[in-house]
Design a protein around this motif. Structure first.
Motif, PDB file in Angstrom:
ATOM      1  N   GLY A   1       0.787  -1.231   0.000  1.00 28.81           N
ATOM      2  CA  GLY A   1       0.000   0.000   0.000  1.00 28.81           C
ATOM      3  C   GLY A   1       0.816   1.276   0.000  1.00 28.81           C
ATOM      4  O   GLY A   1       0.252   2.371  -0.008  1.00 28.81           O
ATOM      5  N   ASP A   2       2.149   1.170  -0.012  1.00 29.71           N
ATOM      6  CA  ASP A   2       3.018   2.345  -0.014  1.00 29.71           C
ATOM      7  C   ASP A   2       3.371   2.749  -1.444  1.00 29.71           C
ATOM      8  O   ASP A   2       3.518   1.899  -2.326  1.00 29.71           O
ATOM      9  N   THR A   3       3.540   4.042  -1.642  1.00 32.51           N
ATOM     10  CA  THR A   3       4.235   4.507  -2.835  1.00 32.51           C
ATOM     11  C   THR A   3       5.726   4.384  -2.567  1.00 32.51           C
ATOM     12  O   THR A   3       6.141   4.115  -1.427  1.00 32.51           O
ATOM     13  N   LEU A   4       6.545   4.592  -3.584  1.00 25.99           N
ATOM     14  CA  LEU A   4       7.995   4.469  -3.389  1.00 25.99           C
ATOM     15  C   LEU A   4       8.489   5.481  -2.364  1.00 25.99           C
ATOM     16  O   LEU A   4       9.312   5.160  -1.493  1.00 25.99           O
ATOM     17  N   LYS A   5       7.972   6.697  -2.455  1.00 24.18           N
ATOM     18  CA  LYS A   5       8.386   7.746  -1.513  1.00 24.18           C
ATOM     19  C   LYS A   5       7.982   7.385  -0.079  1.00 24.18           C
ATOM     20  O   LYS A   5       8.754   7.574   0.863  1.00 24.18           O
ATOM     21  N   GLN A   6       6.771   6.853   0.067  1.00 23.82           N
ATOM     22  CA  GLN A   6       6.297   6.449   1.394  1.00 23.82           C
ATOM     23  C   GLN A   6       7.085   5.254   1.924  1.00 23.82           C
ATOM     24  O   GLN A   6       7.398   5.186   3.118  1.00 23.82           O
ATOM     25  N   LEU A   7       7.407   4.326   1.036  1.00 21.64           N
ATOM     26  CA  LEU A   7       8.166   3.146   1.431  1.00 21.64           C
ATOM     27  C   LEU A   7       9.501   3.545   2.039  1.00 21.64           C
ATOM     28  O   LEU A   7       9.909   3.024   3.088  1.00 21.64           O
TER      29      LEU A   7
ATOM     30  N   LEU B   1      12.291   0.629  11.034  1.00 22.37           N
ATOM     31  CA  LEU B   1      12.627  -0.795  10.944  1.00 22.37           C
ATOM     32  C   LEU B   1      14.111  -1.022  10.696  1.00 22.37           C
ATOM     33  O   LEU B   1      14.668  -2.053  11.090  1.00 22.37           O
ATOM     34  N   LEU B   2      14.786  -0.046  10.075  1.00 19.48           N
ATOM     35  CA  LEU B   2      16.220  -0.193   9.811  1.00 19.48           C
ATOM     36  C   LEU B   2      17.052  -0.085  11.088  1.00 19.48           C
ATOM     37  O   LEU B   2      18.206  -0.510  11.118  1.00 19.48           O
ATOM     38  N   TYR B   3      16.479   0.505  12.128  1.00 17.69           N
ATOM     39  CA  TYR B   3      17.171   0.580  13.417  1.00 17.69           C
ATOM     40  C   TYR B   3      17.011  -0.719  14.215  1.00 17.69           C
ATOM     41  O   TYR B   3      17.762  -0.970  15.153  1.00 17.69           O
TER      42      TYR B   3
ATOM     43  N   GLU C   1       4.010  -6.167   9.430  1.00 16.95           N
ATOM     44  CA  GLU C   1       3.958  -5.067   8.460  1.00 16.95           C
ATOM     45  C   GLU C   1       5.368  -4.597   8.095  1.00 16.95           C
ATOM     46  O   GLU C   1       5.655  -4.317   6.925  1.00 16.95           O
ATOM     47  N   GLN C   2       6.249  -4.540   9.098  1.00 12.52           N
ATOM     48  CA  GLN C   2       7.625  -4.122   8.833  1.00 12.52           C
ATOM     49  C   GLN C   2       8.374  -5.169   8.003  1.00 12.52           C
ATOM     50  O   GLN C   2       9.211  -4.822   7.180  1.00 12.52           O
ATOM     51  N   GLU C   3       8.060  -6.458   8.211  1.00 10.75           N
ATOM     52  CA  GLU C   3       8.682  -7.512   7.409  1.00 10.75           C
ATOM     53  C   GLU C   3       8.324  -7.352   5.934  1.00 10.75           C
ATOM     54  O   GLU C   3       9.176  -7.483   5.051  1.00 10.75           O
ATOM     55  N   LYS C   4       7.051  -7.055   5.663  1.00 14.53           N
ATOM     56  CA  LYS C   4       6.612  -6.851   4.274  1.00 14.53           C
ATOM     57  C   LYS C   4       7.303  -5.630   3.671  1.00 14.53           C
ATOM     58  O   LYS C   4       7.756  -5.655   2.528  1.00 14.53           O
ATOM     59  N   ARG C   5       7.363  -4.567   4.463  1.00 15.37           N
ATOM     60  CA  ARG C   5       7.984  -3.332   3.971  1.00 15.37           C
ATOM     61  C   ARG C   5       9.478  -3.551   3.713  1.00 15.37           C
ATOM     62  O   ARG C   5      10.019  -3.080   2.707  1.00 15.37           O
ATOM     63  N   ALA C   6      10.146  -4.250   4.612  1.00 11.79           N
ATOM     64  CA  ALA C   6      11.583  -4.504   4.448  1.00 11.79           C
ATOM     65  C   ALA C   6      11.846  -5.378   3.227  1.00 11.79           C
ATOM     66  O   ALA C   6      12.817  -5.159   2.489  1.00 11.79           O
ATOM     67  N   SER C   7      10.997  -6.379   3.019  1.00 15.71           N
ATOM     68  CA  SER C   7      11.156  -7.260   1.868  1.00 15.71           C
ATOM     69  C   SER C   7      11.072  -6.472   0.559  1.00 15.71           C
ATOM     70  O   SER C   7      11.898  -6.659  -0.349  1.00 15.71           O
ATOM     71  N   LEU C   8      10.105  -5.571   0.485  1.00 14.11           N
ATOM     72  CA  LEU C   8       9.968  -4.715  -0.699  1.00 14.11           C
ATOM     73  C   LEU C   8      11.152  -3.776  -0.849  1.00 14.11           C
ATOM     74  O   LEU C   8      11.691  -3.599  -1.944  1.00 14.11           O
TER      75      LEU C   8
ATOM     76  N   LEU D   1      13.860  -3.676  -3.965  1.00 17.48           N
ATOM     77  CA  LEU D   1      14.025  -2.505  -4.836  1.00 17.48           C
ATOM     78  C   LEU D   1      15.416  -1.889  -4.701  1.00 17.48           C
ATOM     79  O   LEU D   1      15.954  -1.342  -5.668  1.00 17.48           O
ATOM     80  N   TYR D   2      15.964  -1.963  -3.487  1.00 15.88           N
ATOM     81  CA  TYR D   2      17.269  -1.354  -3.215  1.00 15.88           C
ATOM     82  C   TYR D   2      18.175  -2.383  -2.531  1.00 15.88           C
ATOM     83  O   TYR D   2      18.305  -2.390  -1.301  1.00 15.88           O
ATOM     84  N   PRO D   3      18.797  -3.259  -3.291  1.00 16.01           N
ATOM     85  CA  PRO D   3      19.680  -4.286  -2.704  1.00 16.01           C
ATOM     86  C   PRO D   3      20.818  -3.691  -1.873  1.00 16.01           C
ATOM     87  O   PRO D   3      21.277  -4.320  -0.913  1.00 16.01           O
ATOM     88  N   ASP D   4      21.272  -2.481  -2.224  1.00 17.69           N
ATOM     89  CA  ASP D   4      22.351  -1.860  -1.455  1.00 17.69           C
ATOM     90  C   ASP D   4      21.905  -1.546  -0.029  1.00 17.69           C
ATOM     91  O   ASP D   4      22.701  -1.623   0.912  1.00 17.69           O
ATOM     92  N   LEU D   5      20.617  -1.219   0.157  1.00 13.17           N
ATOM     93  CA  LEU D   5      20.109  -0.980   1.505  1.00 13.17           C
ATOM     94  C   LEU D   5      20.107  -2.271   2.323  1.00 13.17           C
ATOM     95  O   LEU D   5      20.398  -2.253   3.521  1.00 13.17           O
ATOM     96  N   GLY D   6      19.786  -3.386   1.675  1.00 16.54           N
ATOM     97  CA  GLY D   6      19.844  -4.670   2.364  1.00 16.54           C
ATOM     98  C   GLY D   6      21.257  -5.011   2.790  1.00 16.54           C
ATOM     99  O   GLY D   6      21.502  -5.510   3.897  1.00 16.54           O
TER     100      GLY D   6
END
Length: 311
Positions: free
Chosen positions: A171-177, A184-186, A195-202, A206-211
């Motif tokens: 349900g997020d746009t890219l900017k909202q994501l 969750l990154l902390y 919900e955070q698991e779904k958001r982190a997976s997305l 989209l950004y493997p460098d963030l992972g």
């Protein structure tokens, strides 16, 4: 009774503030040698209008009466060292350990005033830098997403077309994501909500460098949590340096260099697993006390009350 009148009456008559012997030395610094102990913390805090004070506390007092060893205005070592040397030399030489943050001034203060004390850099300040390095990468991606959306909106207006940003599975746009991924990154992955698991997976798809950057930040915390000795921690840090170098993230390279420059004082943590949590807790008490007054206008009286409670 009028609140201001009550305050004046308490300050000038009931509190003994006017006869406070230390009152004349506030600008120089407040020292309480009777509160010295072998394990100290040093930190800085703001009382009013961004003015910083350096506070040294005794860990053994556990934030109660007898906690404050010294309160000195400012953070410059050349102004603080002469004041702290007024504390009896015998007591200063008996200090075994001082916890602190990464500030260079703290290093100089402890080195000159407590020459036999082991310096320990607080682990949470190091981990915080890891979190900030990760967040910097997220923020860079967010600005790019905002810029891309602005360009798409501008193009849509020129062509008189409607613009609808892409909505992802959660349900997020890219900017909202990117904006909503901050917290969750902390966290460690085991502490994520569904919900955070779904958001982190997305996010990581989209950004493997963030992972990859998230894994580096978590590995730093893992080293602190699972290393039982200095030698083991040093080996694991060396492996972490290699991973950071291969990843090529500018922010993590800066963090890696910082750790290498201070590694001896960072590794001292693994002797007694000492942190600066007591100093941070005391700062929180000061902030809570300050908030009761909705700010500090009368600094000398505030310090008077603070030392009555904690010194």
């Amino acid at each position: 009774m009028n609140g201001k009148k009550l305050h004046r009456s308490y300050r000038n008559r009931l509190s003994n503030f006017n006869s406070w012997k230390a009152g004349n030395d506030i600008e120089k610094g407040l020292l309480f040698p009777q509160n010295m102990g072998p394990y100290l913390s040093i930190d800085e805090t703001s009382l009013s209008l961004g003015e910083l004070y350096t506070i040294i506390t005794n860990k053994d007092a556990r934030g109660k009466k007898g906690t404050v060893v010294a309160i000195v205005k400012g953070t410059q070592s050349d102004g603080i060292i002469p004041l702290l040397k007024r504390l009896p030399k015998r007591l200063r030489n008996e200090v075994k350990e001082v916890t602190m943050d990464l500030a260079g001034s703290m290093n100089l203060i402890v080195k000159h005033c407590f020459p036999y004390a082991k310096q320990v850099i607080d682990r949470f300040h190091v981990q915080q830098l890891g979190g900030e390095a990760l967040q910097e990468i997220r923020i860079q991606h967010r600005w790019k997403a905002i810029e891309a959306e602005n360009k798409a909106l501008e193009k849509a207006r020129k062509t008189q077309a409607e613009y609808h940003p892409k909505i992802y599975a959660n349900g997020d746009t890219l900017k909202q994501l990117l904006a909503r991924s901050r917290h969750l990154l902390y966290k460690a992955q085991v502490n994520w909500s569904q919900e955070q698991e779904k958001r982190a997976s997305l996010l990581f798809e989209l950004y493997p460098d963030l992972g990859q950057a998230y894994a580096l930040a978590q590995k730093l915390s893992w080293i602190y949590n699972h290393s039982s000795s200095k030698s083991l921690a040093l080996t694991r840090l060396a492996q972490w340096y290699d991973q950071v170098e291969k990843a090529g993230f500018k922010t993590f390279n800066t963090l890696s260099k910082t750790i290498q420059l201070h590694y001896e004082r960072i590794l001292n943590y693994f002797d007694n697993r000492s942190t600066n949590a007591s100093a941070e807790s005391f700062n929180a008490k000061i902030k809570a006390f300050r908030s009761q007054f909705r700010g500090v206008k009368d600094v000398p009286f505030f310090l008077f009350r603070l030392t009555k409670l904690f010194a």
